[in-house]
Structure formats: structure tokens, C-alpha cells
Design a protein around this motif. Structure first.
Motif, PDB file in Angstrom:
ATOM      1  N   LEU A  34       3.890   2.467   2.803  1.00  0.00           N
ATOM      2  CA  LEU A  34       5.197   2.796   2.228  1.00  0.00           C
ATOM      3  C   LEU A  34       6.303   2.639   3.271  1.00  0.00           C
ATOM      4  O   LEU A  34       7.450   2.343   2.946  1.00  0.00           O
ATOM      5  CB  LEU A  34       5.172   4.239   1.703  1.00  0.00           C
ATOM      6  CG  LEU A  34       6.253   4.662   0.739  1.00  0.00           C
ATOM      7  CD1 LEU A  34       6.301   3.750  -0.464  1.00  0.00           C
ATOM      8  CD2 LEU A  34       5.983   6.094   0.289  1.00  0.00           C
ATOM      9  N   TRP A  78       5.571  12.248   6.276  1.00  0.00           N
ATOM     10  CA  TRP A  78       4.459  11.582   6.934  1.00  0.00           C
ATOM     11  C   TRP A  78       4.658  10.067   7.010  1.00  0.00           C
ATOM     12  O   TRP A  78       3.896   9.389   7.698  1.00  0.00           O
ATOM     13  CB  TRP A  78       3.150  11.777   6.170  1.00  0.00           C
ATOM     14  CG  TRP A  78       2.874  13.083   5.600  1.00  0.00           C
ATOM     15  CD1 TRP A  78       3.194  14.301   6.103  1.00  0.00           C
ATOM     16  CD2 TRP A  78       2.156  13.326   4.386  1.00  0.00           C
ATOM     17  NE1 TRP A  78       2.727  15.275   5.264  1.00  0.00           N
ATOM     18  CE2 TRP A  78       2.076  14.702   4.211  1.00  0.00           C
ATOM     19  CE3 TRP A  78       1.569  12.477   3.431  1.00  0.00           C
ATOM     20  CZ2 TRP A  78       1.434  15.280   3.121  1.00  0.00           C
ATOM     21  CZ3 TRP A  78       0.937  13.064   2.358  1.00  0.00           C
ATOM     22  CH2 TRP A  78       0.878  14.453   2.207  1.00  0.00           C
ATOM     23  N   ASN A 114      13.751  12.237  -3.652  1.00  0.00           N
ATOM     24  CA  ASN A 114      12.779  11.794  -2.658  1.00  0.00           C
ATOM     25  C   ASN A 114      13.341  11.896  -1.251  1.00  0.00           C
ATOM     26  O   ASN A 114      12.614  12.182  -0.301  1.00  0.00           O
ATOM     27  CB  ASN A 114      12.322  10.365  -2.968  1.00  0.00           C
ATOM     28  CG  ASN A 114      11.576  10.285  -4.293  1.00  0.00           C
ATOM     29  OD1 ASN A 114      11.080  11.293  -4.795  1.00  0.00           O
ATOM     30  ND2 ASN A 114      11.483   9.105  -4.870  1.00  0.00           N
ATOM     31  N   PHE A 161      13.141  15.808  -0.276  1.00  0.00           N
ATOM     32  CA  PHE A 161      11.921  16.427   0.233  1.00  0.00           C
ATOM     33  C   PHE A 161      11.523  15.830   1.576  1.00  0.00           C
ATOM     34  O   PHE A 161      10.951  16.506   2.432  1.00  0.00           O
ATOM     35  CB  PHE A 161      10.779  16.433  -0.787  1.00  0.00           C
ATOM     36  CG  PHE A 161      10.087  15.126  -1.051  1.00  0.00           C
ATOM     37  CD1 PHE A 161      10.221  14.498  -2.278  1.00  0.00           C
ATOM     38  CD2 PHE A 161       9.244  14.542  -0.106  1.00  0.00           C
ATOM     39  CE1 PHE A 161       9.564  13.311  -2.545  1.00  0.00           C
ATOM     40  CE2 PHE A 161       8.593  13.354  -0.362  1.00  0.00           C
ATOM     41  CZ  PHE A 161       8.755  12.733  -1.584  1.00  0.00           C
ATOM     42  N   TYR A 193       3.702   7.607   5.196  1.00  0.00           N
ATOM     43  CA  TYR A 193       2.421   6.908   5.092  1.00  0.00           C
ATOM     44  C   TYR A 193       2.620   5.397   5.010  1.00  0.00           C
ATOM     45  O   TYR A 193       3.513   4.912   4.344  1.00  0.00           O
ATOM     46  CB  TYR A 193       1.684   7.363   3.826  1.00  0.00           C
ATOM     47  CG  TYR A 193       0.706   8.486   4.054  1.00  0.00           C
ATOM     48  CD1 TYR A 193      -0.133   8.905   3.032  1.00  0.00           C
ATOM     49  CD2 TYR A 193       0.600   9.143   5.271  1.00  0.00           C
ATOM     50  CE1 TYR A 193      -1.042   9.937   3.210  1.00  0.00           C
ATOM     51  CE2 TYR A 193      -0.305  10.178   5.463  1.00  0.00           C
ATOM     52  CZ  TYR A 193      -1.120  10.558   4.431  1.00  0.00           C
ATOM     53  OH  TYR A 193      -2.024  11.578   4.600  1.00  0.00           O
ATOM     54  N   ASP A 250      13.250   8.325   2.768  1.00  0.00           N
ATOM     55  CA  ASP A 250      12.696   8.862   1.529  1.00  0.00           C
ATOM     56  C   ASP A 250      11.207   8.570   1.428  1.00  0.00           C
ATOM     57  O   ASP A 250      10.676   8.388   0.335  1.00  0.00           O
ATOM     58  CB  ASP A 250      13.415   8.251   0.321  1.00  0.00           C
ATOM     59  CG  ASP A 250      13.224   6.746   0.236  1.00  0.00           C
ATOM     60  OD1 ASP A 250      13.607   6.146  -0.785  1.00  0.00           O
ATOM     61  OD2 ASP A 250      12.688   6.156   1.202  1.00  0.00           O
ATOM     62  N   VAL A 251      10.539   8.499   2.565  1.00  0.00           N
ATOM     63  CA  VAL A 251       9.134   8.131   2.552  1.00  0.00           C
ATOM     64  C   VAL A 251       8.223   9.330   2.751  1.00  0.00           C
ATOM     65  O   VAL A 251       7.035   9.175   2.998  1.00  0.00           O
ATOM     66  CB  VAL A 251       8.833   7.075   3.648  1.00  0.00           C
ATOM     67  CG1 VAL A 251       9.418   5.749   3.249  1.00  0.00           C
ATOM     68  CG2 VAL A 251       9.385   7.511   4.984  1.00  0.00           C
TER      69      VAL A 251
END
Lengths: 174, 347, 557
Positions: C157, C152, C74, C77, C154, C148-149
Motif C-alpha cells: 500500500l 504501519w 483514512n 486514523f 503496510y 492515509d496508509v
């Protein structure tokens, strides 16, 4: 400066949108109607500071350094008064009504929007003081009037933003 | 040589694309229980496929036309040794041509938009019939909670809905909520996806045409175990669905043989998060376990529902779903065995 | 660069110590050096972002793989996306702007050289801040590492409740800082283009690249700041107990999405518009004709700039907006495809009737044209909202946007590298290495990104660290991963070309491509002052006029 103003206008737009979106949506806590008092006097201070800075610039163009410095200092004073007024209002809101940035949606959006504006006023005043310091040292003359104009543009922008913030917070929001 | 290479490259290109379309089409199997967008089993998915075919045809045609123009222009107008020292005609533009290739795209966009808008309204503004089955889906990190408000059922992770006969449709309307972050409910063969956003209730519907098990998973990144927040929907015949509802209504039947395990359950932290109807357990943070044994999988599809997996899940959830919010229950082996025996009775 | 001065025979020039050279580079305000700094910085992070991509692809090579943990995946990416957009593509594009814009308009430098340097170092600091999160993200809570969010972040999160520790703060602060750097550069570009054009260079005679950078600068001003505003709000939520995006207090997660995408969508146009500029300069030169329809190209770009400000919620079609909002964003999204398509037609019109030279810059431009066409069409497919209800948040979208960014923007940028490297360094890049780079990259690119559309169509969502077997995704992911490694090899070839040609490349001279814009009238590399005498221009292609006095452009414009 025009470019910077466009960018800053976009930031303020987003904060205004957030404020408008959250009007009436606080689940608990004080509401605008209950606690806000319209700051007419301090608004007049800030808006007239646009006039004073405008005429200060005009005087400088004609080389009238004394008049320039007087009006410039008056601008700083008026801006400072505005900040004092904001501080006073926040003190009242926090200590008398218990409204802080974390109280509810109104608190969050109000302090953020008004705070962002006040931050820009503060930066503006600091810049104005720097120019005033140079002026007192005799280094600001009609040759610098274009640069002084750029700073005036920023100051006018800050005032224009206040008109919007005032309307949104104290007129529409209640 | 250059022309051959160019055309080869172009051919490679179109072949690759064709191949991808063919593979997708070949993978389509009307009775499949996979996750193929091209194998719709419900009206929303089917409408989407029809629209997709239309859109794909138009964009495909545009592609073929422009592609051909491109290939033609780079092969026909390559520099030849004969024109080493001269320049071609210096053309600056052409109003007629430019007008034409402005107007045609505008028309194409209008057509595409009309087709799109029609389907948007048909699906989003579909009225809910009175006999629709209502399910409230609540997304959690990293499991699904299902409530049937009119039928009084609360369950988790495996959804049961009745099949919908086109002559007398019984669609299922889902209300989508979230208890924490954003999630998205996606079962490709039944419908397009809709997000579960906290403080923003959403609505979707489906009317499956065949019975069977349909799978999917959460599609909106929701944290560490987003990948294992799997969806499993069992589309039942109306009779099987009634039966399932009846079973879900039963509270847990106390069984003296597993009283030890039940005591472990009720006196440790289990009941902080989990609920079992008919006992003191009423926690809502984790899945409702009243009918745990009616499910094929545990941990939102991360593992099959076997006693070994159940034991492992309780002892060391990180082994099955690393980063999930289930804590490792520090139980002795005998307590753990008793507990699993108890859970195995929750049919 | 050591050839800043003219070599006068018999005059001793003092050598400089490496420390002096370093000091010169760090304190430079010269637009050319800042341009090079931006580009080298971007290339460095390209490698880092690429490694992150390879880690992702290894993990996804088959179902239930455990090459890395979900937590690490996570982070990968998230960092890959954030790095590539903010610390690779933006810096490289700003670098080209810095280097080329003053040269192309006959100016000696940018309007505000010190602001230029300040903006660069601000942006650079942002990158280092983001990567410091790997070390410093643990904060006070022992939780958190790199962010690791997702890029974006969002809501909710990104809130403290779901993102303890400081990883999200590193994301927020690094982008806030580099965002201010971007705004500074944008102001500089706009001021330079509007105020510092040489005599005779009316707006209608500027090279298209300059026009496109002008539009890009304007968009940066309006688009980056919403992200800054949203990030300030996020910080207020995380540290001052604010409730902007706190759904428990009545806040709205959707509001974050709107603010983010009001930034996010124009941002990708900010990225692609300079790529259009590169293509618009390179394709004419290698087709030996002027750009077809210059005025319409300008108008289309401005149109794209405006319309792209109205399409943002096409990233939110699954979020549950009402049918009218969805329809609105569908039509605006389809509409923005029109001026974009027009540009593709104009490029074909430029090639048509020309005498095409398949040098490496042109090869990359042709790749750009093919791939951008496909990328645009998959975009139109997703603009059809119900179709997007299946395709959104799946690997189809991932394939689409990589097609735009890698197949479109990166290809055009490679073309720009091969085209302008001689001007910057005085040496030609190796054509044969260039062809290896091109073909390897084309093969790897198509292997990865053509095939990647299919798992999306077969139900594979994005941002998953692993996937279930039996869904038909395994083999496809394997092919995608192999293609990624082929692209990595191509990048190594490219990097090698950049380095070896600096020392061994053929000398380029002023104008190796027989081109027509002002930068080719200076030496390669140009002297620090750019032009000995400020050039006066009478048409869009001043060097064409000089080379073809019998048939100058000025006669026709």
C-alpha cells in the motif's frame, strides 16, 4: 559511541537480513555469480586501515604527534582507496552488466547494503579528515587521545560491518 | 467514604465487563446470519470458540483473583486518621511469595500454550480431502474474484459453496491470493480470518453446517474503500450448488432486444476491465459480469443489485463507493439505459 | 524558569525581555528545560491527536454516516496513530526522563547536553514535517495529502503504485528524522545512567524509574533502527526504483511486516516501561512503604526487555505463517506476560500493609493497576493464535491497545504529572480539579474502551470509515463515541488545572509528598545546577534515611 554502534548495528542487521532473504529470488536480471568479482585488494585496504588507526591512537597517547599524523593520514588514504574500489566496481556493474538498484532484487539489495556501508565509510573519512586538519594545525595532542579513541571505535565498527557484508555478499550470496 | 468509592469503582468495572460478556452471549444465535464470533456455523469457527471459552475462563479467573486482591488491599490498608504520624512496617519483599507468584503464572502459560498449539496444528495442518471444493480467492481493490479451478468457473463478489454434512464432509478449501495490496477474508461465523498477501499464497478452509447466507468483510486495510469490500457467501444444498455451477458454466446468451446495449458495452472501455463469457469482453481488472444478475448486490456489497443502482454505478460510482476504481463512464442517457437493459439480461 | 537563582535581599536583578527569554528557551541545553519543552510539545500534539480521534468517533457514531469522506477518515486514523505514538507519548516520556534522571541520580545534567538539545529539535521537526503534509502532500501529482496508509504503512500500500503523491513520503521522512532524535536521547540516557551517578549510588541503589529508563533506552537503540532501515528501503523503492517490497518483482510484502513489527512491538514496551517506572515511584510514596521486591522488579523489567524482542509476529498471526512459527510467537507472547504479571503482584505487595493516601497521583496509579491488569489479560487472550484469527484486525484489538496506552500508560503519566508538577513549577496542582479530571476520565474511558471490545467480537473490523447497519454495531459505537467526548472534557479540565495552578496553586516547597528520592531534596523548582553539593547516598531511599536516622534503609540493604 557504544550506544550509537548498537543502533547502527541494528540498522545494518536489517539490511543484511533483507539481502539474505532475497538471495536467489530475483525474477530476472544479472545474478551475483554472473557479475560479482571479489574485491580482495580493497578489502585488505580497509581492514589494514583498522590497524593503522589503532597504532595511530597508540602513538598519540604517548605524545608522538608526528607518528600519529602519519598513520592517521595513512588510514584516510586506505579508506579512500576502499571507496575508490567500490566506485570502480559499481561503474563496472552499471555500465558493463547493466545492474542498477532498480534492475532486480539483487540490484536493490546489493546497492542498498554496500551503499549504506560506503556511506558510513564516507562519513568516517570526513570525520578523520577533520581530525587530521586539527592535527596539522598542531591542536591534537595526547590530551585528546580519548576523543580520538571514540572516533577509532566508529572506524573499527565500520570495518567490522564490512567483514559481515563481505561474507554475506561475496561468499554466501554466490 | 474512600473505601466505598473505591469498591464502587471496582464494582462498576466488573459489572461493565460482565455486561459485555453477557451482551455478546445474548447476541449469539445459532441460526443467525450476522457476524458474531460466538455463533459458529463451521468447524474452524467452532474450534476457535471452544478454545476461546477455555482461555477466557482461565484469564477470567486470574482477573477475579487479582482484582479481589487489589480491591481488598486498597480498602483495607487505607490511611486512617489515627496513623497520621507513623509509618507502616517497611517491608522490602518476600522470597517465598515472589517465587510462588512466578511459578504459578509459568504453569498457567504452559497450559494455555498446549491448548493453543493443539488447535493451531489441527486447523493449519488439516489435510485437504479429495472431495473438497477448491476455490481460489483473489483480492482486488475493492472486490473479490472467485475461481473454481477444478470446476472451471470464474465469478466475483458472491461466493457459493456447498453445505458440509458432518457424516460425509465436503469442506471448501480456499487458496488466497492478491492482485494488488493486502486484504483479509473474514466471515466470523464460518472461520477465523486469513490475509490475502500478494506474492504470498495462503490457504484456509471451512465446512459450513447450515445453509444460508453468511456475511463478513475485508479486514486488512487496503485503501480508500476497504470499508465497502464486503463478503457474501451463499451456503447451498449440494443440489443447489450443482445447479449454480451449471448456470455459471453457461456463456452469456445473446438477446437481440438488447443488442444496442451490448454494442455500447463492447465498443466502450467496459471491456478493458470486464469479461462476459461468449463475447469479446475479456478484461480481468474488474469483476466478471457474465452472470451479474445472479448476484444480490453490486460493488462488492456496497449496493443492492437493482437497475437504478446499476445505472447510478455506471454513471457516477463515487455516489455509491467513493474512491473505488470504477471510472465514471461518460455515456449519454440513452446509451446508459440501453447498457443497463443489456446488463439486466446477464443471468 | 525565573526562580533559578536564589533571591538575595537588596540585590537588583535585571528583568529579561520576552525575546531574551524565548532565546534562552530555544538555545537551552539544560536537561530540565529540555524536559519541559518535550512535555509541552507532547501535550500540544495530544490535543491534535485527540481532535483526530473525535473526528473518527463522530464519523462512526452510526452506520453509513457521512460526516467525513473515506479519504479524510483514512487520513485521520493514520495521523491519529502516528501522532499519538511518536509525537505525544514518546516526547512526554523523553521529557520526564530528561527532567528526572539527572536529579534522581545526583547529577547536574545529562551526559551530552548539546546532543540532548539536538535530539529534541530533531524530534520536534519530525512532528512539524508530518503535519506539513496537510499542506504539502499534494506534491507534483496533485494527489496525496496527509498520509492515509495507516500508521504501519503496510507494503504494497505504501508503494508508489498505490500511494501516489508525497503523503507516504511525509510519513516516512518525519518518522525517520524523529527516530534519529529518539536514538540520540536514548544514547544520552544510557550514558548518563551508566557514567554520571553520584557517589554511593551503585546500580542497585538507583530509583526504579532510572532503571526502567535505562532499559527503555537500550530498547530504543535496538528497536527504532529497524523502522529506520525499513523506511530507507521504502524510500529506495519509491524513488530509486528499488524492489524491496515490490511484489511484482518477487519482493515480499511480509518482509515489511516483519521489519515493521520488529520495531513496532518493542516500541510499545518502550512506551509502557517508563509508565511502570512512574507507578513504581508513586505507589510506594502513597502507600508509605518501599517498593516490594526491588531486585525482582529490576530483573522482571530486563526480562520484559529481552523477551519483548521475540514476540513481534503476534501482530501477523493472520498473515499465513506456518504452524510452527505461529506456535513460537504464541509462547513468547504468553511468556512476556509472566514478568509483567509479576510486576503487578509486586505493586499490590507494595500497597499491602501500607497506609494508603488517596491523593490524585495515587488515584491515577490505582486506575493504572486495574486497567493494565485487564489490558494484559486481553493480550494473553489474543496470544492464543486461533482466537486471534477471529480477534485480530477487529475492534477487539483496538480496544486492547487503547486499554494499554490510555488506561495504562496515560493514567500512569497523569499520575506522574500530578506528582512531579510541584517539583517542576513550585506549585501544587489543584486536588479538586484533579479529582474531577480523574473521575470524568475514568467514566469516559470505560464507556469507550470497555464497550469497544464488543463490536470486535461481533465482527467489526478496524480502519473502516463506515459500517453496515443490521450487524448490531450501531448502538455500541454510539456509546463508544459518547465516552470519547467525556474523555475530551476531562482533558480540558486537566489542561485548565495545569494552567491555573501555575499561577494560583499552593506553594509546594521542596518535598510536598514526604517522598524519599533525591529530586525531593532540591528546591521546587530546582536551581539550574541541581545540587549545591553533590549528594552522597547510602541506600535506595536517601531521604528516608535522613528523615528516619533511627531506622535507615542502609541498615537493611
Amino acid at each position: 559511541m557504544a550506544g550509537l554502534i548498537i543502533a547502527e548495528a541494528a540498522i545494518f542487521t536489517i539490511f543484511v537480513v533483507a539481502y539474505l532473504f532475497y538471495i536467489g529470488k530475483s525474477l530476472t536480471g544479472p545474478t551475483p555469480r554472473e557479475v560479482l568479482e571479489t574485491p580482495i585488494f580493497y578489502t585488505i585496504c580497509l581492514l589494514s586501515s583498522s590497524l593503522t588507526i589503532h597504532y595511530a591512537g597508540k602513538f598519540l597517547e604517548r605524545g608522538r604527534r608526528g607518528a600519529f599524523l602519519t598513520l592517521w593520514s595513512l588510514t584516510i588514504l586506505l579508506g579512500g582507496l576502499f571507496l575508490f574500489g567500490t566506485g570502480q566496481e559499481w561503474h563496472r556493474l552499471i555500465y558493463e552488466h547493466g545492474l542498477t538498484i532498480s534492475t532486480n532484487l539483487f540490484g536493490t539489495t546489493y546497492y542498498s547494503l554496500v551503499g549504506l556501508h560506503a556511506f558510513h565509510v564516507t562519513v568516517g573519512i570526513i570525520m578523520l579528515i577533520i581530525v587530521a586538519t586539527f592535527a596539522v594545525a598542531g591542536r591534537v595532542g595526547s590530551e585528546q587521545s580519548r576523543r580520538v579513541d571514540v572516533l577509532s571505535m566508529y572506524w573499527h565498527f565500520v570495518d567490522a560491518v564490512w567483514v559481515v557484508v563481505f561474507t554475506v555478499v561475496y561468499v554466501l550470496g554466490r | 467514604m474512600q473505601r466505598v468509592t473505591k469498591t464502587l469503582k471496582a464494582a462498576l468495572h466488573s459489572f461493565a465487563f460482565l455486561l459485555s460478556c453477557m451482551t455478546a452471549a445474548a447476541a449469539a444465535d445459532p441460526a443467525s446470519t450476522g457476524t458474531n464470533v460466538f455463533a459458529p456455523q463451521s468447524t474452524p469457527a467452532r474450534s476457535i470458540l471452544h478454545l476461546s471459552t477455555f482461555v477466557l475462563t482461565i484469564t477470567g479467573l486470574i482477573f477475579v483473583v487479582v482484582f479481589t486482591l487489589l480491591v481488598y488491599s486498597i480498602s483495607k490498608f487505607r490511611a486512617r486518621s489515627a496513623d497520621a504520624n507513623s509509618e507502616p512496617a517497611q517491608v522490602y519483599g518476600s522470597t517465598q511469595i515472589e517465587l510462588a507468584w512466578t511459578i504459578i503464572p509459568v504453569l498457567i502459560v504452559v497450559v494455555l500454550f498446549m491448548a493453543t498449539a493443539r488447535v493451531i496444528h489441527a486447523m493449519q495442518d488439516a489435510p485437504e480431502p479429495t472431495n473438497a471444493v477448491q476455490v481460489t480467492v483473489i483480492g482486488h481493490q475493492f472486490w473479490w474474484e472467485y475461481r473454481y479451478p477444478k470446476l472451471g468457473v470464474v465469478t466475483a463478489n458472491e461466493l457459493h459453496i456447498p453445505v458440509s454434512d458432518p457424516a460425509h464432509p465436503t469442506p471448501t478449501f480456499l487458496q488466497l491470493l492478491s492482485a494488488d495490496t493486502d486484504h483479509s477474508f473474514w466471515i466470523p461465523e464460518l472461520a477465523g480470518k486469513t490475509d490475502l498477501v500478494p506474492n504470498h499464497p495462503n490457504r484456509m478452509w471451512m465446512d459450513p453446517e447450515h445453509t444460508g447466507v453468511f456475511v463478513g468483510q475485508c479486514a486488512q486495510y487496503c485503501g480508500t474503500q476497504h470499508a465497502k469490500m464486503l463478503l457474501r457467501v451463499s451456503v447451498d444444498t449440494p443440489e443447489d450448488f450443482e445447479q449454480w455451477i451449471r448456470e455459471q458454466h453457461q456463456p452469456a446468451v445473446p438477446d437481440e432486444r438488447v443488442a444496442a446495449g451490448r454494442r455500447v458495452f463492447e465498443t466502450t472501455a467496459c471491456i478493458n476491465c470486464h469479461a462476459v463469457n461468449g463475447t469479446v469482453a475479456n478484461g480481468r481488472f474488474g469483476p466478471d459480469l457474465t452472470h451479474l444478475m445472479s448476484r444480490t448486490t453490486i460493488a462488492a456489497g456496497a449496493a443492492l443489485n437493482t437497475p437504478e443502482n446499476l445505472s447510478l454505478w455506471i454513471k457516477n460510482p463515487e455516489a455509491i463507493k467513493r474512491g473505488s476504481l470504477m471510472p465514471a463512464m461518460q455515456l449519454s442517457q440513452s446509451d446508459l439505459d440501453a447498457l443497463v437493459d443489456y446488463l439486466e439480461t446477464l443471468h | 524558569m525565573s526562580s533559578n537563582a536564589i533571591a538575595i535581599p537588596g540585590v537588583q536583578v535585571e528583568g529579561k525581555s520576552w525575546l531574551e527569554t524565548l532565546h534562552e528557551w530555544v538555545t537551552t541545553v539544560d536537561h530540565k528545560r529540555l524536559g519541559i519543552l518535550y512535555i509541552v510539545y507532547g501535550l500540544g500534539f495530544l490535543v491534535v491527536g485527540g481532535v483526530e480521534a473525535l473526528i473518527i468517533r463522530i464519523q462512526l457514531i452510526h452506520s453509513h454516516n457521512d460526516f467525513v469522506s473515506p479519504q479524510v477518515f483514512n487520513r485521520m486514523f493514520t495521523m491519529h496513530g502516528t501522532t499519538m505514538i511518536f509525537f505525544v507519548v514518546m516526547p512526554i516520556l523523553f521529557g520526564f526522563a530528561n527532567y528526572l534522571v539527572p536529579l534522581m541520580i545526583g547529577a547536574r545534567d545529562m551526559a551530552f547536553p548539546r546532543l540532548n538539545a539536538f535530539s529534541f529539535w530533531l524530534s520536534a521537526f519530525g512532528g512539524f514535517l508530518l503535519y506539513f503534509s496537510f499542506l504539502g502532500g499534494s506534491g507534483l501529482y496533485g494527489a496525496g495529502n496527509a498520509p492515509d496508509v495507516g500508521w504501519w504503512a503496510y507494503a504494497p500500500l505504501g508503494a508508489r503504485a498505490f500511494s501516489p503523491g508525497h503523503s507516504t513520503d511525509y510519513w516516512t521522512l518525519s518518522l525517520l528524522v524523529s527516530g534519529f532524535g529518539s536514538i540520540g536521547t536514548a544514547i544520552n540516557i544510557i550514558a548518563t545512567v551508566l557514567c554520571m551517578r553520584g557517589p554511593g549510588m551503585k546500580l542497585g541503589r538507583m530509583p526504579l524509574l532510572v532503571w526502567l529508563y535505562l532499559v527503555m533506552g537500550g530498547m530504543v537503540l535496538i528497536a527504532i533502527t529497524p523502522l529506520s532501515a525499513a523506511q530507507i528501503m521504502l524510500l529506495v523503492d519509491r524513488y530509486l526504483g528499488g524492489h524491496f517490497f515490490d511484489t511484482q518483482a518477487g519482493g515480499s510484502a511480509v518482509l515489511w511486516m516483519h521489519f515493521f513489527w520488529i520495531f513496532g512491538h518493542p516500541e510499545v514496551y518502550v512506551l509502557v516501561i517508563p509508565a511502570f517506572g512512574f507507578a513504581s515511584e508513586i505507589i510506594p510514596v502513597f502507600s508509605r512503604k518501599p517498593i516490594f521486591g526491588y531486585p525482582v522488579m529490576v530483573a522482571a523489567t530486563v526480562a520484559i526487555g529481552f523477551v519483548s524482542l521475540s514476540v513481534w509476529a503476534h501482530h501477523m498471526f493472520t498473515v499465513g505463517m506456518n504452524s510452527y512459527a505461529n506456535s513460537f510467537f504464541a509462547i513468547t507472547t504468553m511468556a512476556v506476560g509472566i514478568p509483567t504479571g509479576i510486576k503487578i503482584f509486586n505493586w499490590i505487595g507494595t500497597i499491602w500493609g501500607g497506609r494508603i493516601q488517596f491523593k490524585v497521583p495515587m488515584l491515577f496509579c490505582i486506575g493504572f493497576l486495574f486497567q493494565f491488569l485487564i489490558a494484559g489479560l486481553t493480550g494473553i487472550i489474543q496470544a492464543s493464535v486461533p482466537v486471534d484469527w477471529q480477534l485480530s484486525l477487529s475492534y477487539f484489538v483496538v480496544a486492547h491497545f487503547h486499554y494499554v496506552i490510555v488506561g495504562g500508560i496515560l493514567f500512569a503519566t497523569f499520575a506522574a504529572f500530578y506528582y512531579w508538577y510541584p517539583k517542576v513549577t513550585g506549585r501544587m496542582l489543584s486536588e479538586s480539579l484533579g479529582k474531577w479530571h480523574f473521575w470524568l476520565f475514568v467514566i469516559g474511558f470505560h464507556m469507550t474502551f470497555d464497550v469497544m471490545h464488543i463490536p470486535g467480537l461481533l465482527g467489526m473490523p478496524r480502519r473502516i470509515y463506515t459500517y453496515e447497519p443490521g450487524r448490531g454495531w450501531d448502538t455500541l459505537n454510539l456509546i463508544v463515541s459518547i465516552g470519547a467526548f467525556i474523555q475530551a472534557v476531562a482533558i480540558v479540565v486537566f489542561a485548565w488545572n495545569l494552567v491555573i495552578s501555575y499561577f494560583k496553586g499552593a506553594k509546594a516547597g521542596n518535598d510536598p509528598w514526604d517522598a524519599w528520592t533525591l529530586e525531593w531534596s532540591t528546591s521546587s523548582p530546582p536551581p539550574a545546577y541541581n545540587f549545591a553539593t553533590v549528594p552522597v547516598v547510602a541506600s535506595r531511599r536517601p531521604l528516608w534515611d535522613l528523615k528516619h536516622p533511627e531506622d535507615p534503609d542502609s541498615q537493611y540493604e
